[in-house]
Design a protein around this motif. Structure first.
Motif, PDB file in Angstrom:
ATOM      1  N   SER A 115       0.876  -1.709   0.253  1.00 43.89           N
ATOM      2  CA  SER A 115       0.274   0.245  -0.092  1.00 43.89           C
ATOM      3  C   SER A 115       0.998   1.769   0.103  1.00 43.89           C
ATOM      4  N   HIS A 119      -4.179   5.619  -3.657  1.00 39.72           N
ATOM      5  CA  HIS A 119      -5.210   4.480  -3.419  1.00 39.72           C
ATOM      6  C   HIS A 119      -6.602   4.576  -2.260  1.00 39.72           C
ATOM      7  N   ASP A 121      -9.046   1.014  -1.435  1.00 46.71           N
ATOM      8  CA  ASP A 121      -8.984  -0.072  -1.437  1.00 46.71           C
ATOM      9  C   ASP A 121     -10.374  -1.372  -2.598  1.00 46.71           C
ATOM     10  N   TRP A 273     -11.508   3.259   8.061  1.00 48.54           N
ATOM     11  CA  TRP A 273     -11.994   3.981   7.087  1.00 48.54           C
ATOM     12  C   TRP A 273     -13.350   3.845   5.634  1.00 48.54           C
ATOM     13  N   HIS A 280      -5.744   6.470   0.592  1.00 47.72           N
ATOM     14  CA  HIS A 280      -4.838   6.787   1.699  1.00 47.72           C
ATOM     15  C   HIS A 280      -3.673   5.943   0.958  1.00 47.72           C
ATOM     16  N   ARG A 295      -5.849  -6.836   8.534  1.00 51.24           N
ATOM     17  CA  ARG A 295      -6.866  -5.223   8.413  1.00 51.24           C
ATOM     18  C   ARG A 295      -8.458  -6.759   7.796  1.00 51.24           C
TER      19      ARG A 295
HETATM   20 FE   LIG Z   1      -5.420  -0.232   0.655  1.00 54.87          FE
END
Ligand SMILES: [Fe+2]
Length: 304
Positions: A115, A119, A121, A273, A280, A295
């Motif tokens: 990451s 971007h 997700d 988020w 992010h 995550r």
């Molecule tokens: Fe991400």
């Protein structure tokens, strides 16, 4: 090169929105987005009233942070279930026995991090996630912040003429540059210097989907810019050259420092988020240290 006066941000003050919270404390963390939430312990069942206020804070501040949480797979999933069903990442590995909990790991010897570009997700799927709940399990002593950029403000800051041009335009999204056999994560260099996060390249990453360049948030009704560098590969109906110049401008415009928030991790921190109106970026500024994140990703709907 001519110096240009910085733009005035029309949405400044958005994060000063103060709702009347009865069950939680909500403290804005930065000017553009982000708030810390106090009075929530996710290791125990969280009441309906508290969940309702968390949802309100999530919509008001776009990304919300919790500190000092005892994070265990089952209680994390119980908490996450209040916000929707779980998304399972097609190319990134998970915690053993918990396919819903994606692992993001950077080992001390890894050169690259996961990451490490701005971007949103999984926009390469027809129904990208609503949001992600990222948990700091092992964090560097310093560095390793996650940055967030407010895409409502990115849209608001465009001129009316530019907004009119984008009206009705669709972008093409794909994971081809990232997760295909020719993608970034499959490259030998990447594999050599980033053994941490378990990634599986696959030809399905070449599938392309279409999303509006400006999406209307299904809950707030606000318009947000919705393009990102790794996954937006073109604009429908335009040549590569035409779309490239517009996208190059938009992805840079979308992540200006004045519309960002930088979140400092501690062990037991959680960031939740809204993937529909934020981008992010994970800073890679902690060589020689290990960073382990879990995550949990919440399913979303088709952008309109
Ligand atoms: Fe991400």
């Amino acid at each position: 090169m001519k110096w240009q006066r910085p733009k005035v941000i029309p949405g400044a003050g958005l994060n000063s929105v103060q709702q009347d919270y009865q069950h939680i404390e909500v403290k804005p963390y930065a000017g553009a987005c982000g708030a810390e939430i106090f009075g929530v312990d996710i290791s125990h069942p969280v009441s309906k009233e508290v969940i309702e206020e968390i949802k309100q804070a999530f919509l008001d501040h776009l990304v919300i942070f919790f500190r000092d949480q005892l994070i265990e797979p089952d209680s994390l999933k119980n908490f996450g279930r209040s916000f929707g069903s779980f998304h399972i990442h097609p190319y990134v590995g998970s915690l053993e026995g918990h396919p819903e909990i994606m692992m993001v790991i950077k080992n001390p010897e890894d050169k690259y991090n996961f990451s490490g570009t701005w971007h949103s997700d999984v926009t390469f799927q027809a129904e990208p996630p609503l949001g992600s709940i990222l948990c700091g399990m092992e964090v560097p002593k310093f560095g390793g912040n996650t940055l967030f950029s407010n895409q409502y403000l990115a849209y608001d800051m465009l001129t009316d003429t530019y907004k009119m041009m984008l009206e009705g335009l669709n972008a093409i999204h794909s994971a081809e540059n990232v997760y295909s056999h020719e993608g970034e994560y499959a490259s030998t260099d990447y594999q050599d210097k980033h053994a941490g996060t378990p990634i599986r390249a696959d030809s399905s990453a070449n599938i392309r989907v279409i999303h509006p360049i400006v999406r209307t948030h299904p809950e707030t009704g606000r318009k947000a810019l919705y393009v990102n560098e790794p996954f937006t590969v073109g604009i429908e109906g335009m040549s590569e050259e035409e779309s490239e110049s517009i996208l190059r401008y938009l992805v840079k415009h979308a992540v200006q420092p004045d519309i960002c928030c930088s979140f400092r991790w501690e062990p037991g921190s959680i960031a939740f988020w809204d993937n529909r109106c934020l981008q992010h970026y994970a800073l890679n500024d902690y060589p020689g240290e290990r960073r382990v994140m879990w995550r949990l990703t919440i399913n979303g709907d088709r952008p309109v």
